[in-house]
Write a protein that holds these residues in place. Structure first.
Motif, PDB file in Angstrom:
ATOM      1  N   LEU A   1       0.824  -1.211   0.000  1.00  0.00           N
ATOM      2  CA  LEU A   1       0.000   0.000   0.000  1.00  0.00           C
ATOM      3  C   LEU A   1       0.862   1.266   0.000  1.00  0.00           C
ATOM      4  CD1 LEU A   1      -2.677   1.375   0.123  1.00  0.00           C
ATOM      5  CD2 LEU A   1      -2.761   0.970   2.573  1.00  0.00           C
TER       6      LEU A   1
ATOM      7  N   SER B   1       2.327   1.818  -3.498  1.00  0.00           N
ATOM      8  CA  SER B   1       1.372   2.235  -4.535  1.00  0.00           C
ATOM      9  C   SER B   1       0.825   3.628  -4.238  1.00  0.00           C
ATOM     10  CB  SER B   1       0.243   1.210  -4.689  1.00  0.00           C
ATOM     11  OG  SER B   1      -0.583   1.208  -3.564  1.00  0.00           O
ATOM     12  N   ASN B   2       0.658   3.959  -2.944  1.00  0.00           N
ATOM     13  CA  ASN B   2       0.255   5.327  -2.616  1.00  0.00           C
ATOM     14  C   ASN B   2       1.323   6.327  -3.036  1.00  0.00           C
ATOM     15  OD1 ASN B   2      -2.246   4.891  -1.567  1.00  0.00           O
ATOM     16  ND2 ASN B   2      -1.606   4.893   0.572  1.00  0.00           N
TER      17      ASN B   2
ATOM     18  N   TYR C   1     -15.363  15.342  -7.512  1.00  0.00           N
ATOM     19  CA  TYR C   1     -15.721  13.957  -7.208  1.00  0.00           C
ATOM     20  C   TYR C   1     -15.346  13.014  -8.355  1.00  0.00           C
ATOM     21  CZ  TYR C   1     -18.529  16.143  -3.575  1.00  0.00           C
ATOM     22  OH  TYR C   1     -18.932  16.873  -2.496  1.00  0.00           O
TER      23      TYR C   1
ATOM     24  N   PRO D   1     -12.944  10.919 -10.516  1.00  0.00           N
ATOM     25  CA  PRO D   1     -11.582  10.383 -10.495  1.00  0.00           C
ATOM     26  C   PRO D   1     -11.025  10.041 -11.874  1.00  0.00           C
ATOM     27  CG  PRO D   1     -13.137   8.647  -9.946  1.00  0.00           C
ATOM     28  CD  PRO D   1     -13.950   9.903 -10.213  1.00  0.00           C
TER      29      PRO D   1
ATOM     30  N   TYR E   1      -5.214  19.449   1.533  1.00  0.00           N
ATOM     31  CA  TYR E   1      -5.626  19.223   2.914  1.00  0.00           C
ATOM     32  C   TYR E   1      -7.012  19.806   3.154  1.00  0.00           C
ATOM     33  CZ  TYR E   1      -5.427  19.471   8.037  1.00  0.00           C
ATOM     34  OH  TYR E   1      -5.701  19.345   9.372  1.00  0.00           O
TER      35      TYR E   1
ATOM     36  N   LYS F   1      -8.362  15.969   0.550  1.00  0.00           N
ATOM     37  CA  LYS F   1      -7.593  14.989   1.322  1.00  0.00           C
ATOM     38  C   LYS F   1      -7.211  13.780   0.468  1.00  0.00           C
ATOM     39  CE  LYS F   1      -9.213  16.231   5.903  1.00  0.00           C
ATOM     40  NZ  LYS F   1      -8.216  17.257   6.165  1.00  0.00           N
ATOM     41  N   GLY F   2      -6.920  14.010  -0.811  1.00  0.00           N
ATOM     42  CA  GLY F   2      -6.456  12.917  -1.665  1.00  0.00           C
ATOM     43  C   GLY F   2      -7.545  12.278  -2.506  1.00  0.00           C
ATOM     44  N   SER F   3      -8.819  12.439  -2.114  1.00  0.00           N
ATOM     45  CA  SER F   3      -9.927  11.866  -2.873  1.00  0.00           C
ATOM     46  C   SER F   3     -10.044  12.591  -4.211  1.00  0.00           C
ATOM     47  CB  SER F   3     -11.228  12.038  -2.109  1.00  0.00           C
ATOM     48  OG  SER F   3     -11.187  11.227  -0.976  1.00  0.00           O
ATOM     49  N   PRO F   4     -10.784  12.124  -5.176  1.00  0.00           N
ATOM     50  CA  PRO F   4     -11.384  10.798  -5.282  1.00  0.00           C
ATOM     51  C   PRO F   4     -10.395   9.765  -5.821  1.00  0.00           C
ATOM     52  CG  PRO F   4     -11.990  12.156  -7.137  1.00  0.00           C
ATOM     53  CD  PRO F   4     -11.139  13.012  -6.267  1.00  0.00           C
ATOM     54  N   LEU F   5     -10.505   8.563  -5.321  1.00  0.00           N
ATOM     55  CA  LEU F   5      -9.672   7.446  -5.757  1.00  0.00           C
ATOM     56  C   LEU F   5      -8.185   7.802  -5.724  1.00  0.00           C
ATOM     57  CD1 LEU F   5     -11.079   5.341  -8.712  1.00  0.00           C
ATOM     58  CD2 LEU F   5      -9.179   4.680  -7.252  1.00  0.00           C
ATOM     59  N   ASN F   6      -7.770   8.558  -4.711  1.00  0.00           N
ATOM     60  CA  ASN F   6      -6.361   8.952  -4.530  1.00  0.00           C
ATOM     61  C   ASN F   6      -5.818   9.800  -5.658  1.00  0.00           C
ATOM     62  OD1 ASN F   6      -5.851   7.845  -2.053  1.00  0.00           O
ATOM     63  ND2 ASN F   6      -5.250   5.863  -2.858  1.00  0.00           N
TER      64      ASN F   6
END
Lengths: 392, 379
Positions: free
Chosen positions: B84, B87-88, B173, B175, B291, B295-300
């Motif tokens: 994880l 990949s992050n 929203y 990704p 931030y 916060k990183g969304s959507p789907l990183n």
């Protein structure tokens, strides 16, 4: 100037009176002014009764402020602690055990289990929440549905969602995250880990069936994820009448009262899946810092804050469900409209108490945001690998 | 002996001389800055460097008994261990790469364009200078919140688009990668040969995704907010150009474009380097917008290394890996700054070896100073 003088004099008086008293600090991740006010009042009552000064600080970013405290060696003595973080902090040695808490037997056993890591209790449960099916009663009537039609099976859920999808409103909407869609995993008989907690079972057949069911409803157009309708969470989509039903926790009551007072709603238990009923449970608790210099006083404060009287006060102030078994009857009597949430507590499941579980579930949530476009199997396989790597 | 002492050089270093006391005074005047830089820059960097090679778990001081030296384990964990964290990290590098590749050229070109526009002596130019600069002085958090509302799926932007009969995406929203969306228009969909090969835990197909629709909003926002600042820097550079040069070129019959290309651009080359470098540093460190906004969304797809470093440290309690991310980010920025220096140096300048050749000797007091000042040129 006069005010300043008066304040200084007051402080001076106060400190001279409590010169020998210890001061302990409570760091809370508050849901809003109502919660901060209620906890501060409880702290004042505690100080009055014991003479121990208890200062309440509402954190703006609880995780960050806790981490800073642990690193500095001077953390808040007691603090809010979710059960997804308890194992991470306990493993790092940040937490003191609460095995000897005076009122440890008064809590639901499932809540104690959710805060137990390697045989020790690391937080005192203060309240908990479960997920239920929240229904817009106007839409319900509009679709010619009655109280006999509350869904008890997946098939019925799909059927009513289809009927409720009308007039620009979708039947069911919910957050694209494990913390909501996970209820279908439980209802299908699946879960994140095996019974002994040693093996990841995210890609089991039952879980795949759960997400295939969710996808079938999305494909049928009777269900949408909140990112598809541009809502921040299920309560927002529900309150804005984008959807007629949502899967949410009892905290939705506060949001409905504050933001969408004109939307009539009712909470019912979630339908049963092929393996029966199931819902997710979220736990709030008080943790005690290992680095606290006043552990005995802090322990007394935790005992005080988790007793029946205080918890019922909190329930009235900001709508949480008490962690104390003895409170259930009174709570149900006070809030018959939310009984489904408390009933859910009899068969609900908490997130496994494993270090780093929050990180893995964070990725599960991110992956589920792409659920409408992607294959559930590849998401489940990915998360299964990630979860297995932290279980070893 | 006496004459040697009087005229000899061997003890001269002892003599305070006319500048001897000035050195002490100089250090005294420098002391506050040295202390401030030390406490807020050098010490934290050194601490972070130590944390990145330790297994510190956030409990107590990183120099206490809870931290042990683990060598390059954290770096290996990020770069070579599938999982994880890897990949992050790969995803965040991909996201930030597309962000930089789009923001830096666009904001630089736009800033230069605006600077040229407001460099003329026309009526009301003061108003435009202020207007273009205004987004830069507004707090990035406030602008992010504003953009969250503007780009809400039911917000002003989509209302405007629907006015023209177009249906806007769900912006923050959404990704889907921009390149994937474009490829899908041509009937190209996920190919298994690209999906089964991975680099840094991200499949080749996903590396080619381009910025997500959500990231595109951040790109628009970055261009909107920073172009004004860089316009100001360009404007300062433009005002240094001697007007007589432009006049001479005009007399020779140079067109506006030719004047821009052969006078303005070479003259502001150092300014261009400054702007591109500041742009690279700012864009690789993007944090507060993420931030506050997603916060990183959507789907990183809006996850950036700076935000990932924060999240890995503070929320996952994995401080060593978080610090390692910060240092890899640092290395990327240093490398790119060096590369920019190479690309924007003046090609007409005399090569360094020949420049000081005749005069440069071991006794030349200027040699080392000049050489170190120009060492950035060295390939």
């Amino acid at each position: 100037m006069v005010v300043a003088l008066a304040v200084t004099a007051g402080t001076a008086l106060g400190s001279s009176q409590n010169r020998t008293a210890t001061t302990i600090t409570a760091l809370i991740g508050s849901s809003g002014p109502a919660e901060t006010f209620a906890v501060t009042n409880a702290a004042k009552a505690f100080t009055k009764q014991t003479g121990i000064q208890l200062n309440v600080i509402a954190a703006s970013d609880l995780g960050q402020q806790l981490a800073q405290g642990f690193a500095s060696g001077n953390p808040a003595d007691i603090f809010y602690l979710g059960n997804d973080q308890v194992a991470t902090y306990a493993k790092a040695g940040d937490l003191a055990s609460l095995d000897n808490l005076k009122n440890v037997k008064s809590f639901y056993p499932s809540l104690r289990a959710a805060y137990t890591y390697q045989g020790h209790l690391y937080a005192a449960p203060k309240d908990f929440s479960t997920l239920a099916l929240v229904i817009n009663t106007n839409s319900w009537k509009g679709a010619k549905l009655t109280s006999k039609d509350y869904p008890t099976t997946w098939k019925q859920l799909a059927a009513v969602a289809k009927k409720l999808t009308r007039n620009g409103q979708v039947g069911l909407c919910t957050n694209p995250e494990f913390h909501r869609l996970g209820v279908f995993m439980l209802q299908a008989g699946g879960w994140l880990v095996s019974k002994d907690g040693k093996t990841a079972t995210v890609n089991s057949k039952a879980n795949l069936a759960a997400f295939n069911f969710v996808k079938s409803m999305i494909n049928a157009g009777s269900m949408k994820l909140t990112n598809q309708i541009g809502a921040g969470w299920g309560g927002e989509g529900f309150g804005k009448k984008e959807c007629a039903m949502t899967i949410e926790g009892n905290w939705i009551a506060g949001a409905m009262k504050a933001d969408y007072p004109t939307v009539p709603y009712k909470a019912v238990e979630l339908p049963a899946g092929p393996a029966g009923k199931g819902t997710l449970q979220y736990d709030g608790g008080w943790g005690l810092a290992a680095a606290s210099k006043n552990k005995a006083e802090a322990m007394a404060a935790i005992s005080y804050l988790t007793q029946t009287k205080v918890e019922m006060g909190n329930a009235k102030a900001f709508g949480v469900m008490p962690s104390v078994v003895a409170d259930a009857k009174e709570w149900k009597k006070l809030y018959p409209q939310y009984a489904a949430f408390l009933t859910g507590g009899t068969y609900s499941t908490s997130i496994p108490t494993v270090p780093d579980i929050a990180t893995v579930l964070g990725d599960f949530n991110q992956q589920l945001q792409g659920l409408p476009q992607s294959d559930p199997k590849s998401i489940l396989n990915r998360v299964n690998g990630e979860l297995q790597s932290i279980l070893k | 002996v006496a004459s040697r002492v009087a005229g000899g050089r061997w003890w001269r270093w002892r003599e305070p001389g006319i500048r001897g006391h000035q050195a002490a005074a100089g250090w005294l005047f420098l002391a506050p800055v040295i202390v401030i830089l030390g406490v807020f820059l050098v010490v934290p960097i050194a601490m972070a460097a130590w944390v990145s090679v330790s297994d510190w778990n956030g409990n107590g001081s990183p120099f206490g008994p809870n931290a042990h030296y683990v060598g390059l384990e954290n770096y290996r964990h990020l770069l070579t261990t599938p999982g994880l964290d890897q990949s992050n990290f790969g995803t965040s590098i991909r996201n930030n790469f597309y962000y930089v590749v789009l923001v830096v050229p666009i904001q630089t070109a736009l800033a230069l364009f605006l600077a040229v526009l407001v460099n003329r002596r026309v009526k009301g130019v003061g108003f435009f200078r202020t207007a273009f600069y205004f987004p830069s002085v507004t707090s990035s958090v406030a602008i992010t919140v504003l953009f969250l509302f503007l780009f809400d799926p039911a917000g002003a932007i989509n209302k405007l688009l629907s006015f023209f009969g177009a249906t806007g995406p769900a912006w923050f929203y959404d990704p889907r990668g921009l390149f994937h969306v474009i490829l899908a228009q041509f009937g190209v969909h996920q190919s298994s040969s690209l999906s089964n090969q991975f680099f840094l835990g991200v499949s080749y197909w996903d590396w080619l995704a381009g910025p997500s629709i959500a990231m595109c909003v951040f790109i628009i926002m970055a261009v909107f907010t920073t172009s004004g600042t860089f316009m100001l820097i360009f404007l300062a550079g433009l005002q240094h150009i001697d007007e007589s040069v432009n006049e001479a070129a005009a007399l020779d019959g140079a067109t506006e474009w030719k004047k821009f290309r052969y006078i303005t651009v070479p003259a502001i080359r150092p300014v261009l380097f400054t702007v591109v470098t500041l742009g690279l540093i700012g864009t690789w460190q993007v944090f507060d917008q993420i931030y506050v906004g997603t916060k990183g969304s959507p789907l990183n797809t809006t996850l950036t290394p700076a935000f990932l470093s924060f999240n890995t440290s503070f929320n996952s309690n994995n401080w060593g890996v978080g610090a390692a991310i910060a240092f890899i980010l640092f290395a990327i920025i240093v490398f790119l700054t060096g590369a920019t220096r190479l690309l924007t140096r003046n090609p007409d300048r005399v090569p360094r070896r020949r420049r000081f050749g005749p005069t440069q000797g071991p006794g030349d007091p200027n040699a080392s100073r000049v050489a170190s000042a120009t060492s950035g040129d060295a390939p």
